[in-house]
Design a protein around this motif. Structure first.
Motif, mmCIF file in Angstrom:
data_model
loop_
_atom_site.group_PDB
_atom_site.id
_atom_site.type_symbol
_atom_site.label_atom_id
_atom_site.label_comp_id
_atom_site.label_asym_id
_atom_site.label_seq_id
_atom_site.Cartn_x
_atom_site.Cartn_y
_atom_site.Cartn_z
ATOM 1 N N ARG A 60 0.829 -1.205 0.000
ATOM 2 C CA ARG A 60 0.000 0.000 0.000
ATOM 3 C C ARG A 60 0.868 1.262 0.000
ATOM 4 O O ARG A 60 0.570 2.241 -0.695
ATOM 5 C CB ARG A 60 -0.923 0.008 1.224
ATOM 6 N N ASP A 110 0.963 4.200 -2.901
ATOM 7 C CA ASP A 110 0.759 5.612 -2.554
ATOM 8 C C ASP A 110 1.913 6.470 -3.069
ATOM 9 O O ASP A 110 1.701 7.560 -3.621
ATOM 10 C CB ASP A 110 0.638 5.780 -1.036
ATOM 11 N N ARG A 152 -5.572 6.360 -9.720
ATOM 12 C CA ARG A 152 -5.961 7.403 -8.769
ATOM 13 C C ARG A 152 -5.965 8.795 -9.396
ATOM 14 O O ARG A 152 -6.282 9.768 -8.734
ATOM 15 C CB ARG A 152 -5.016 7.382 -7.573
#
Length: 490
Positions: A233, A237, A269
């Motif tokens: 994760r 990011d 994203r």
């Protein structure tokens, strides 16, 4: 790190033969000038005593010894070098050419990469990962223009990566028509012998390059990201921040760890990004059409481009791609552009200089929380329904080291899901229960797989396994230890 490299000035005026040289040779001259290699002399770079115990050395030395015996009366020097151009061995019966090569330091212990010696056959074969013939005036350094060099890359038999180069050097006024063919034959024979020494495995087929265009979709999982580990994760990011800012990003990590998938998830994203292009580099012979196919996409600010396998690119192609990318960046329109590589050092120099951000993908063995979710996700995609894993199978999956990372796990999970609705330990590939790292011969793999098959049969015992295999219990235990097989818990 975001430096844009300008093209070097005009080349020194070469001899007429060099002016008519092939584009690869001309590109090598420009790189040699950019490296600051003197054109009037060879400056020796001694890098240490050769490792005569390496697999490359042992196999190449045997091949070159056999080749030398067939051309004993020819003024040819035969050499093997490692991937960095470090000469490991030099063979040859002609004393005059050996003395001459000593004077230009083309000898064991010295480096003959382009960066150190300029354009030469050995260095060019490593830079472009392709067979190379450099004649007389094609050499960058005047000290080398009395020679003709033919070299061919040697591929590592298990991974297909560059292992080194075989180089044959003769006088420039000698007949060299067959020299390149001999170098290619010797390189192929060396790779084949390395395959035999590593347990009979063969060289992987050379990648031919691929280009995937996705419109309104993604290369990443279309039903959510199954990975839950904090390390994964955090990497996603970090990549998302860099890609959103239009920075040239390199995602590094072991083969099969999910570098391209992570880049695609980072692109997800971004608002209003409707197109994704993933280009995977081919081997040297297919590079030109591969570049022509997708590089126009670099001028489309609405396309996120991911390029994989750049460490396989020949030097000329890396330079051309870097020039295109630098030109696009000067327009002032930021475009998501992601490179993937085993590590930052593996990137070709022209592209490495343009990188703004580096993101590391942790290997699967460092993300144990992701193993079972990835296995379940893969099985569901294979069967189009939920597939259960028994506690024994789950323990086996979680306890394995996954040297092939996510790519290996997905293969194992697909094969298991294709065999059963509920996956138990005996449905898993034998490699999952084999903790060894030594390459096995074909017979050893057959023996190991049969032992694993018997051990994973429901309700079996050591006595029954020994009886079925026709061996004693002591021999069975010895074989289990030899192959480092994890005995399934009952």
């Amino acid at each position: 790190m975001d430096e844009v490299v300008t093209a070097p000035g005009p080349l020194p005026d070469p001899a007429p033969a060099a002016r008519r040289a092939a584009p690869r040779v001309r590109a090598s001259w420009r790189r040699s000038q950019g490296y600051g290699v003197p054109s009037d002399e060879v400056v020796p770079v001694f890098t240490g005593t050769p490792d005569t115990g390496s697999l490359l050395y042992e196999c190449a030395h045997r091949v070159l010894t056999d080749l030398q015996s067939t051309i004993a009366d020819e003024p040819v020097s035969l050499m093997v070098a490692d991937p960095d151009g470090f000469v490991l061995a030099r063979l040859g019966d002609d004393a005059s050419i050996s003395r001459a090569l000593d004077r230009v330091h083309l000898a064991p212990g010295f480096s003959y990469s382009e960066r150190n010696a300029g354009t030469n056959g050995l260095g060019l074969s490593l830079a472009d990962r392709a067979p190379s013939l450099v004649r007389a005036a094609d050499h960058w350094c005047t000290d080398l223009r009395g020679y003709t060099c033919a070299a061919a890359p040697v591929l590592e038999p298990v991974t297909g990566e560059l292992a080194g180069s075989i180089n044959l050097t003769t006088w420039s006024d000698s007949s060299s028509e067959l020299l390149l063919g001999l170098a290619q034959t010797a390189a192929s024979a060396t790779s084949a012998l390395m395959a035999v020494r590593t347990g009979g495995r063969v060289v992987r087929p050379a990648p031919r390059g691929e280009v995937f265009r996705v419109i309104g979709g993604s290369l990443a999982p279309d039903d959510g990201d199954p990975c839950v580990s904090p390390a994964w994760r955090a990497a996603v990011d970090q990549a998302a921040v860099a890609v959103s800012a239009g920075r040239v990003t390199v995602v590094v990590g072991e083969e099969g760890a999910g570098k391209a998938t992570l880049a695609a998830l980072a692109r997800r994203r971004m608002p209003a990004r409707q197109r994704l292009l993933h280009a995977r580099a081919p081997e040297a012979g297919d590079v030109a059409p591969w570049l022509e196919l997708w590089t126009p996409e670099l001028r489309d600010a609405d396309t996120c481009v991911i390029v994989s396998g750049l460490h396989r690119l020949p030097a000329w192609a890396a330079g051309e791609l870097a020039q295109v990318l630098a030109t696009v960046r000067r327009t002032g329109r930021p475009q998501p552009f992601v490179l993937t590589a085993p590590d930052y050092a593996a990137l070709p120099d022209p592209l490495a200089r343009l990188v703004d951000a580096v993101v590391e993908v942790p290997p699967l063995r460092a993300r144990s929380d992701d193993v079972l979710p990835l296995a379940a996700w893969t099985a569901r995609r294979e069967r189009h329904r939920e597939v259960a894993f028994t506690p024994r199978a789950a323990r086996a999956l979680a306890g394995y080291g996954w040297p092939g990372n996510v790519a290996q796990l997905r293969r194992v999970a697909r094969e298991a899901a294709a065999r059963a609705d509920v996956v138990d330990v005996h449905h898993l590939a034998p490699e999952v229960l084999d903790g060894g790292t030594r390459p096995l011969s074909r017979l050893e793999r057959l023996e190991r797989d049969e032992i694993v098959r018997c051990l994973t049969e429901p309700g079996t015992t050591m006595t029954r396994v020994a009886e079925e295999l026709g061996i004693g219990r002591a021999t069975l235990y010895r074989k289990i230890a030899q192959y480092k097989i994890t005995v399934p818990q009952r």
